[in-house]
Design a protein around this motif. Structure first.
Motif, PDB file in Angstrom:
ATOM      1  N   LEU B   9       0.862  -1.246  -0.002  1.00  0.00           N
ATOM      2  CA  LEU B   9      -0.054  -0.015  -0.176  1.00  0.00           C
ATOM      3  C   LEU B   9       0.864   1.257   0.013  1.00  0.00           C
ATOM      4  O   LEU B   9       0.181   2.105   0.036  1.00  0.00           O
ATOM      5  N   ARG B  10       2.236   1.168   0.187  1.00  0.00           N
ATOM      6  CA  ARG B  10       3.067   2.119   0.174  1.00  0.00           C
ATOM      7  C   ARG B  10       2.766   3.320  -0.649  1.00  0.00           C
ATOM      8  O   ARG B  10       2.937   2.929  -1.870  1.00  0.00           O
ATOM      9  N   LEU B  11       2.619   4.484  -0.388  1.00  0.00           N
ATOM     10  CA  LEU B  11       2.537   5.687  -1.206  1.00  0.00           C
ATOM     11  C   LEU B  11       3.789   6.352  -1.626  1.00  0.00           C
ATOM     12  O   LEU B  11       4.694   6.542  -0.582  1.00  0.00           O
ATOM     13  N   ASP B  12       4.054   6.911  -2.710  1.00  0.00           N
ATOM     14  CA  ASP B  12       5.340   7.541  -3.230  1.00  0.00           C
ATOM     15  C   ASP B  12       5.117   8.929  -2.735  1.00  0.00           C
ATOM     16  O   ASP B  12       4.727   9.736  -4.052  1.00  0.00           O
ATOM     17  N   ASN B 327     -11.611  -2.338   3.981  1.00  0.00           N
ATOM     18  CA  ASN B 327     -11.232  -1.193   4.497  1.00  0.00           C
ATOM     19  C   ASN B 327     -10.114  -0.338   3.840  1.00  0.00           C
ATOM     20  O   ASN B 327     -10.207   0.767   4.332  1.00  0.00           O
ATOM     21  N   ASN B 328      -9.471  -0.846   3.244  1.00  0.00           N
ATOM     22  CA  ASN B 328      -8.350  -0.440   2.417  1.00  0.00           C
ATOM     23  C   ASN B 328      -8.721   0.145   0.983  1.00  0.00           C
ATOM     24  O   ASN B 328      -8.005   0.298   0.386  1.00  0.00           O
ATOM     25  N   ALA B 329      -9.949   0.108   0.697  1.00  0.00           N
ATOM     26  CA  ALA B 329     -10.601   0.569  -0.621  1.00  0.00           C
ATOM     27  C   ALA B 329      -9.939   1.974  -1.038  1.00  0.00           C
ATOM     28  O   ALA B 329      -9.652   2.282  -2.114  1.00  0.00           O
ATOM     29  N   ILE B 330     -10.287   2.745  -0.138  1.00  0.00           N
ATOM     30  CA  ILE B 330      -9.992   4.218  -0.366  1.00  0.00           C
ATOM     31  C   ILE B 330      -8.251   4.399  -0.485  1.00  0.00           C
ATOM     32  O   ILE B 330      -7.793   5.105  -1.361  1.00  0.00           O
ATOM     33  N   PRO B 331      -7.482   3.886   0.490  1.00  0.00           N
ATOM     34  CA  PRO B 331      -6.020   3.898   0.175  1.00  0.00           C
ATOM     35  C   PRO B 331      -5.637   3.209  -0.914  1.00  0.00           C
ATOM     36  O   PRO B 331      -4.477   3.910  -1.826  1.00  0.00           O
ATOM     37  N   LEU B 332      -6.156   2.174  -1.386  1.00  0.00           N
ATOM     38  CA  LEU B 332      -5.813   1.530  -2.496  1.00  0.00           C
ATOM     39  C   LEU B 332      -6.147   2.303  -3.902  1.00  0.00           C
ATOM     40  O   LEU B 332      -5.248   2.642  -4.593  1.00  0.00           O
ATOM     41  N   LEU B 333      -7.154   3.166  -3.814  1.00  0.00           N
ATOM     42  CA  LEU B 333      -7.488   4.168  -4.961  1.00  0.00           C
ATOM     43  C   LEU B 333      -6.541   5.058  -5.011  1.00  0.00           C
ATOM     44  O   LEU B 333      -6.139   5.673  -5.964  1.00  0.00           O
ATOM     45  N   MET B 334      -6.170   5.651  -3.804  1.00  0.00           N
ATOM     46  CA  MET B 334      -5.021   6.972  -3.744  1.00  0.00           C
ATOM     47  C   MET B 334      -3.708   6.226  -4.168  1.00  0.00           C
ATOM     48  O   MET B 334      -3.110   7.130  -5.239  1.00  0.00           O
ATOM     49  N   ARG B 335      -3.509   5.162  -4.045  1.00  0.00           N
ATOM     50  CA  ARG B 335      -2.174   4.524  -4.391  1.00  0.00           C
ATOM     51  C   ARG B 335      -2.129   4.311  -5.955  1.00  0.00           C
ATOM     52  O   ARG B 335      -1.297   4.824  -6.940  1.00  0.00           O
ATOM     53  N   ASP B 336      -3.301   3.771  -6.566  1.00  0.00           N
ATOM     54  CA  ASP B 336      -3.512   3.570  -7.978  1.00  0.00           C
ATOM     55  C   ASP B 336      -3.751   4.913  -8.879  1.00  0.00           C
ATOM     56  O   ASP B 336      -3.318   4.787 -10.022  1.00  0.00           O
ATOM     57  N   LEU B 337      -4.544   5.822  -8.442  1.00  0.00           N
ATOM     58  CA  LEU B 337      -5.040   6.708  -9.261  1.00  0.00           C
ATOM     59  C   LEU B 337      -4.539   8.225  -8.984  1.00  0.00           C
ATOM     60  O   LEU B 337      -4.686   8.986 -10.071  1.00  0.00           O
TER      61      LEU B 337
END
Lengths: 88, 557
Positions: B9-12, B327-337
């Motif tokens: 899930l790590r964001l850059d 529960n990670n739906a939003i963090p996953l989208l943040m990472r992808d989009l």
């Protein structure tokens, strides 16, 4: 107790206006993100499915910030009232 | 824990994202210190001197509920249950918020109480008061800890920060801005948070919708998902409990969720009501929850819709553990989009929402601890400065206990869920006790205490029977509907029975607290008329909000 609340000068009325805080922060955010949007690399635009999301969100945040500052300008907070004529 | 530490899930984040984050923290602390200059009395600290305009308290009202657990949870529900999650907003929140503004606020604000428990003390007796004050205070600090732990978990996954760094940093910031600036600071920051949270969530919805081909594309893809067409309807499959993803029928949704659960939460939860009590006059107090209802109508666009987008774009979403939980739906989208820039805003919004949730808990706690526990039962009759000092120490103590809870939660799986479930059990009987007590002047002092206690025990018994598999329910959700309903019914029955055997309070003591008993603010004329100018009339605004909630259902029937 309850009467005390009313009789004292309402201190929070002297408080700075929250519109200035929101306006200020969003103008700064808007400028940063808009600039990022202008210089976005093709990869970043690709990541956002071709939407120049930084540019649009930046401009939107800038507009929101300016709206709050304008509202504050046109309708400044009233000077604190020192009276007890609360309700009734 | 290790799974998350090596997170996919790590964001850059880049330097500009961190700049956005740091600017936000700086602003929040600045608001705290600026608010400090305006604090002279305990009422300034705990109730913002009752001077806030309605739009500020209204946005703070909705923001106090817009904690990250709520946002991530509703996106998760969106992915898991589809559009039926909308019930949490349109049935489960808006009517209760409007009811609070129109019917109940005249009692709360008009009686000039400082808190919800204080209302119980004056309407009933010290036992009812103490029961509610202590259960509320304990709930608030423990839930603050749950918030803190959830914040730390998500920061560990997204940014790689160790748990203790996030817990310490989050606690320190909330402690400083509330301990220094009191409720004014909490409310001002909540209004600011409201906009930052939206600015973080809106780009997820926009880019996500573009990715799936707009609203039509999203609907097509959801139909082909495992949830199928049932995920796109809110009412048409609710004839029985097992025909829809939520596992509840329309009776459960309307009475369990829409009536008992939501009225219990919105109308008696002091962390919410406190925002309205800080409003500058009766009309502003009444409009507070109603103004909050309008954004509440639209928030699902940035929570439930991203949940559905995640469902159709993130492969494998819905895992039991690891990165791909709902529960990670939003963090996953943040990472992808999200590209850097709006990504920083989104991370900031997420952190802001954690702090909004925790700050609401802490500012509710310090007020109830000081006004409802310390002042009446431990140290009476001291100076106002003394109680202001107690409030600041209570803030400190509450945050420290919250930190302790966060570390305990880190050691035990699922303890967060139990804490939240446990304290939700207190809400349903509260609403029953309030509503009977406000409209039935004969209800006796002891009836208040016993209906609270036995109502709570009734829902606790059902909850334990559910945990122990003694009684089978389709889902946890169905259990909570029935548990709340049982608590409500028991509380009302107990109130009637105990009233028959114990003396009522004299009417002179109930003025302003009970419907129809004089008092300046609780007659029918006040409740109906309100204000002549239409956009300042609570009844009219409230009606518009409820009508909109019904109309919004039409396209997603």
């Amino acid at each position: 107790m309850a009467e005390d609340d009313q009789k004292r000068v309402s201190a929070a009325a002297r408080l700075f206006d929250v519109r200035r805080v929101i306006g200020g922060l969003f103008v700064v955010y808007g400028v940063i993100v808009t600039l990022l949007g202008i210089f976005d690399s093709p990869e970043e635009i690709d990541k956002a499915e071709g939407v120049r999301i930084n540019l649009w969100m930046g401009l939107a945040m800038l507009a929101l910030g300016l709206f709050f500052l304008l509202w504050l300008r046109l309708n400044p907070p009233k000077p604190p009232q020192i009276d007890e004529s609360e309700e009734q | 824990m290790e799974v998350l530490a090596a997170s996919g899930l790590r964001l850059d984040l880049d330097i500009f994202d961190y700049l956005i984050l740091v600017l936000y923290f700086g602003t929040v602390l600045g608001v705290g210190f600026a608010a400090r200059r305006a604090i002279r009395t305990s009422a300034d600290f705990f109730l913002s001197g009752r001077a806030m305009p309605a739009w500020v308290t209204g946005l703070a009202f909705v923001s106090a509920n817009l904690g990250a657990l709520e946002i991530l949870g509703m996106a998760a529900n969106g992915a898991q249950y589809g559009l039926m999650t909308l019930h949490y907003y349109w049935v489960g929140a808006v009517p209760a918020m409007v009811f609070l503004g129109i019917v109940m606020m005249p009692f709360y604000y008009g009686s000039k109480v400082h808190s919800v428990p204080e209302f119980l003390r004056r309407r009933f007796n010290n036992s009812a008061h103490l029961f509610n004050a202590i259960s509320f205070a304990v709930a608030q600090v423990l839930i603050a800890g749950v918030n803190l732990f959830a914040l730390a978990l998500i920061l560990q996954a997204l940014l790689g920060w160790p748990l203790w760094v996030s817990i310490g940093l989050g606690a320190a910031i909330v402690l400083i801005y509330i301990g220094v600036g009191g409720l004014s600071s909490a409310i001002y920051n909540e209004v600011l948070q409201f906009f930052v949270i939206l600015a973080g969530l809106i780009p997820i919805t926009i880019v996500g919708l573009v990715k799936v081909g707009g609203v039509d594309g999203l609907m097509d893809k959801v139909r082909q998902s495992p949830l199928g067409d049932a995920a796109l309807h809110t009412w048409s499959n609710t004839g029985s409990s097992d025909a829809n993803p939520l596992g509840a029928n329309w009776i459960g949704i309307i009475f369990g969720l829409g009536f008992v659960l939501s009225f219990g939460y919105w109308t008696t939860n002091f962390a919410e009501v406190q925002r309205a009590l800080s409003a500058k006059d009766m009309n502003a107090a009444r409009r507070t929850p109603i103004i909050g209802a309008f954004p509440k109508l639209l928030i699902p666009v940035v929570t439930v819709v991203p949940g559905l987008i995640a469902l159709v774009t993130v492969k494998g979403l819905g895992a039991e553990s690891g990165d791909l939980t709902y529960n990670n739906a939003i963090p996953l989208l943040m990472r992808d989009l999200l590209p850097n820039g709006v990504l920083g805003v989104a991370v900031t919004g997420l952190l802001a929402s954690f702090m909004a949730g925790m700050a609401a808990n802490v500012s509710g706690f310090n007020t109830v601890f000081t006004y409802d526990i310390w002042q009446p039962y431990i140290r009476k009759g001291r100076s106002d400065e003394y109680y202001l000092r107690v409030g600041r120490w209570a803030t400190f103590g509450g945050v420290v206990i919250g930190i302790g809870t966060a570390f305990i939660a880190a050691g035990y799986d699922n303890i967060m869920n139990y804490i939240q479930a446990l304290f939700s059990l207190f809400n349903a009987p509260l609403f029953a006790t309030f509503i009977v007590g406000m409209f039935w002047k004969r209800m006796s002092a002891w009836a208040g205490f016993w209906s609270l206690l036995l109502g709570f025990l009734a829902s606790l018994a059902l909850y334990l029977a559910h945990l122990g598999d003694v009684i089978k329910f389709n889902s946890d959700l169905e259990e909570s509907f029935w548990g709340a309903g049982a608590a409500f019914v028991v509380a009302v029955i107990v109130a009637i029975i105990v009233t028959m055997f114990t003396p009522s309070k004299p009417e002179s003591e109930l003025r302003g607290l009970v419907y129809g008993l004089g008092g300046p603010s609780t007659g029918a004329d006040v409740i109906i008329s309100g204000e002549k100018v239409w956009w300042r009339n609570p009844v009219l605004l409230g009606t518009v909000a409820v009508v909109l909630a019904v109309v919004l259902y039409i396209p997603v029937w």
